[in-house]
Design a protein around this motif. Structure first.
Motif, PDB file in Angstrom:
ATOM      1  N   TYR A 140       0.912  -1.315  -0.092  1.00 11.72           N
ATOM      2  CA  TYR A 140      -0.115   0.089   0.052  1.00 11.72           C
ATOM      3  C   TYR A 140       1.047   1.267  -0.009  1.00 11.72           C
ATOM      4  O   TYR A 140       0.528   2.189  -0.672  1.00 11.72           O
ATOM      5  N   TRP A 141       1.857   1.217   0.691  1.00 12.71           N
ATOM      6  CA  TRP A 141       2.733   2.512   0.821  1.00 12.71           C
ATOM      7  C   TRP A 141       3.391   2.685  -0.679  1.00 12.71           C
ATOM      8  O   TRP A 141       3.523   3.888  -1.055  1.00 12.71           O
ATOM      9  N   GLU A 142       3.905   1.507  -1.309  1.00  5.92           N
ATOM     10  CA  GLU A 142       4.344   1.839  -2.570  1.00  5.92           C
ATOM     11  C   GLU A 142       3.542   2.469  -3.641  1.00  5.92           C
ATOM     12  O   GLU A 142       3.902   3.142  -4.368  1.00  5.92           O
ATOM     13  N   VAL A 143       2.190   2.189  -3.465  1.00  5.29           N
ATOM     14  CA  VAL A 143       1.412   2.619  -4.420  1.00  5.29           C
ATOM     15  C   VAL A 143       0.704   3.940  -4.089  1.00  5.29           C
ATOM     16  O   VAL A 143       0.845   5.063  -4.671  1.00  5.29           O
ATOM     17  N   ALA A 144       0.457   4.043  -2.947  1.00  2.38           N
ATOM     18  CA  ALA A 144      -0.453   5.223  -2.326  1.00  2.38           C
ATOM     19  C   ALA A 144       0.670   6.446  -1.646  1.00  2.38           C
ATOM     20  O   ALA A 144       0.173   7.600  -1.795  1.00  2.38           O
ATOM     21  N   LEU A 145       1.614   6.208  -1.272  1.00  5.01           N
ATOM     22  CA  LEU A 145       2.319   7.221  -0.208  1.00  5.01           C
ATOM     23  C   LEU A 145       3.858   7.318  -0.770  1.00  5.01           C
ATOM     24  O   LEU A 145       4.188   8.896  -0.792  1.00  5.01           O
ATOM     25  N   ALA A 146       4.544   6.275  -1.444  1.00  6.05           N
ATOM     26  CA  ALA A 146       5.918   6.526  -1.701  1.00  6.05           C
ATOM     27  C   ALA A 146       5.882   7.609  -2.809  1.00  6.05           C
ATOM     28  O   ALA A 146       6.893   8.286  -2.611  1.00  6.05           O
ATOM     29  N   PRO A 147       5.208   7.646  -3.851  1.00  9.38           N
ATOM     30  CA  PRO A 147       5.262   8.738  -4.782  1.00  9.38           C
ATOM     31  C   PRO A 147       4.943  10.317  -4.377  1.00  9.38           C
ATOM     32  O   PRO A 147       5.558  11.152  -4.663  1.00  9.38           O
ATOM     33  N   TYR A 148       4.510  10.256  -3.239  1.00 14.65           N
ATOM     34  CA  TYR A 148       4.029  11.592  -2.596  1.00 14.65           C
ATOM     35  C   TYR A 148       5.080  11.852  -1.359  1.00 14.65           C
ATOM     36  O   TYR A 148       4.885  12.941  -0.796  1.00 14.65           O
ATOM     37  N   TRP A 149       5.808  10.780  -1.081  1.00 11.72           N
ATOM     38  CA  TRP A 149       6.437  11.237   0.128  1.00 11.72           C
ATOM     39  C   TRP A 149       7.504  12.299   0.384  1.00 11.72           C
ATOM     40  O   TRP A 149       7.571  12.906   1.425  1.00 11.72           O
ATOM     41  N   PRO A 150       8.291  12.572  -0.573  1.00 15.63           N
ATOM     42  CA  PRO A 150       9.020  13.569  -0.668  1.00 15.63           C
ATOM     43  C   PRO A 150       8.239  15.192  -0.251  1.00 15.63           C
ATOM     44  O   PRO A 150       8.620  16.102   0.495  1.00 15.63           O
ATOM     45  N   ARG A 151       7.206  15.323  -0.760  1.00 13.66           N
ATOM     46  CA  ARG A 151       6.297  16.159  -0.372  1.00 13.66           C
ATOM     47  C   ARG A 151       5.695  16.217   1.083  1.00 13.66           C
ATOM     48  O   ARG A 151       5.827  17.234   1.781  1.00 13.66           O
ATOM     49  N   VAL A 152       5.394  15.049   1.629  1.00 11.96           N
ATOM     50  CA  VAL A 152       4.861  14.887   2.782  1.00 11.96           C
ATOM     51  C   VAL A 152       5.813  14.962   3.804  1.00 11.96           C
ATOM     52  O   VAL A 152       5.879  16.061   4.574  1.00 11.96           O
ATOM     53  N   LEU A 153       7.107  14.681   3.472  1.00  6.98           N
ATOM     54  CA  LEU A 153       8.103  14.845   4.274  1.00  6.98           C
ATOM     55  C   LEU A 153       8.528  16.278   4.622  1.00  6.98           C
ATOM     56  O   LEU A 153       9.199  16.659   5.321  1.00  6.98           O
ATOM     57  N   SER A 154       8.638  16.975   3.283  1.00  5.38           N
ATOM     58  CA  SER A 154       9.276  18.240   3.222  1.00  5.38           C
ATOM     59  C   SER A 154       8.277  19.123   4.245  1.00  5.38           C
ATOM     60  O   SER A 154       8.713  20.234   5.115  1.00  5.38           O
ATOM     61  N   LEU A 155       6.800  18.870   4.235  1.00  6.02           N
ATOM     62  CA  LEU A 155       6.153  19.487   5.184  1.00  6.02           C
ATOM     63  C   LEU A 155       6.355  19.253   6.498  1.00  6.02           C
ATOM     64  O   LEU A 155       6.270  20.125   7.531  1.00  6.02           O
ATOM     65  N   SER A 156       6.578  18.119   7.321  1.00  2.00           N
ATOM     66  CA  SER A 156       6.845  17.710   8.353  1.00  2.00           C
ATOM     67  C   SER A 156       8.097  18.130   8.744  1.00  2.00           C
ATOM     68  O   SER A 156       8.355  18.843   9.914  1.00  2.00           O
ATOM     69  N   GLU A 157       9.030  18.045   7.996  1.00  2.00           N
ATOM     70  CA  GLU A 157      10.426  18.675   8.436  1.00  2.00           C
ATOM     71  C   GLU A 157      10.330  20.170   8.354  1.00  2.00           C
ATOM     72  O   GLU A 157      11.079  20.863   9.348  1.00  2.00           O
TER      73      GLU A 157
END
Length: 336
Positions: free
Chosen positions: A146-163
């Motif tokens: 599920y991570w590979e399909v739904a979140l991995a492509p968007y993770w840089p965006r999410v991580l940037s917001l959190s950082e």
């Protein structure tokens, strides 16, 4: 046994969390990919009444279907409305663990710790406990897919917001201590002397951190809620909250192709990198840019080799997305 409780406006509270000097010294931040996976799954089940993540959900639902993923082993543990079983999302012990590390912790959970007080989730938890290692292995496998399909492509965006939020909070803590740190973290939180108060909660009373400090975890998928784990003896007390700017996370903004970047990468590759604020396939990128599919594929191969683009398979389709380095080159988070 631990569960994550969510605040419910207008009910119960306040909850007083008392800090000692040692607790303040041990308060820290972390980002948790596993938590975001679980919180994102809750959103897909209907936990996002405000529609904050509609844009994301509309994209990933058909991809999950195309990949033939059966998310039921995860979904049935997450009643909506309701909390999250604590064993499913143990607080990270490092500032930024990988999903693989967090899933290894989940797979190693002793059977006696597979419990919950969430009534709607108890049948699913009991079934998981009966399956033991085999059930946990399947749950981890489904979560990774599920991570590979739904979140991995968007993770840089999410991580940037959190950082970005973590850096903001660290500056506020340096300027004004705990009072300034918690002042604008969430409307339901307030700091008074040595006590953090959480209002509008289903639970109330007083909790002490016992020298373990508080772990603060920014999460893209919790707004407008706050989730907490405060009663565990084995894990650091944890508060999961929405980072600043959550309302802009999925906004689409056209990214111009920088002349300076084109001078380094070439016009076509710079254009493709600019387009990848939205994860896309080779065919879609060819349609957007007017380049041939073969040309797009060659450029993406070069960008991927340079660490600027990542690839994520969704069924028969491969989606390409900017990496964190790629995001930086086109100007920050690459909002879209």
């Amino acid at each position: 046994m631990v569960m994550h409780k969510q605040r419910s406006p207008g009910r119960g509270g306040p909850l007083a969390v008392e800090f000692s000097a040692e607790d303040v010294a041990r308060t820290r931040f972390a980002v948790s990919p596993l938590w975001e996976v679980v919180a994102g799954a809750r959103v897909l089940k209907g936990a996002d009444a405000q529609g904050t993540h509609n844009c994301w959900a509309e994209q990933v639902r058909p991809r999950i279907a195309a990949a033939g993923l059966d998310l039921s082993p995860l979904a049935r543990l997450l009643p909506v409305p309701g909390g999250v079983p604590g064993f499913l999302v143990p607080p990270p012990t490092t500032p930024q663990p990988s999903l693989e590390v967090e899933l290894a912790v989940l797979r190693a959970t002793p059977p006696q710790e597979l419990t919950t007080t969430i009534a709607e989730a108890q049948p699913a938890v009991a079934a998981l406990r009966e399956e033991g290692e085999r059930g946990l292995a399947r749950l981890a496998e489904v979560t990774a897919a599920y991570w590979e399909v739904a979140l991995a492509p968007y993770w840089p965006r999410v991580l940037s917001l959190s950082e970005g939020d973590t850096l903001h909070r660290a500056r506020r803590f340096a300027e004004g201590g705990a009072a300034l740190l918690f002042e604008d973290l969430d409307p339901q939180l307030s700091w008074d002397t040595d006590t953090l108060r959480l209002t509008g909660r289903c639970i109330h009373g007083t909790r002490r951190l016992d020298g373990r400090g508080l772990l603060l975890v920014p999460s893209a998928f919790v707004w407008p809620r706050v989730f907490s784990t405060l009663g565990s003896e084995e894990w650091q007390p944890t508060l999961r909250y929405a980072p600043r700017g959550i309302g802009t996370l999925w906004q689409r903004r056209d990214q111009p192709c920088s002349d300076a970047l084109a001078g380094v990468l070439g016009r076509s590759r710079a254009r493709l990198l600019a387009e990848l604020g939205t994860p896309a396939s080779t065919t879609e990128l060819a349609r957007r840019t007017g380049l041939s599919p073969g040309g797009v594929s060659q450029h993406l191969t070069a960008l991927r080799a340079a660490g600027l683009v990542s690839a994520h398979r969704t069924g028969r389709v491969v989606l390409y997305a900017r990496t964190r380095v790629g995001e930086g080159l086109v100007g920050g988070r690459g909002e879209w």
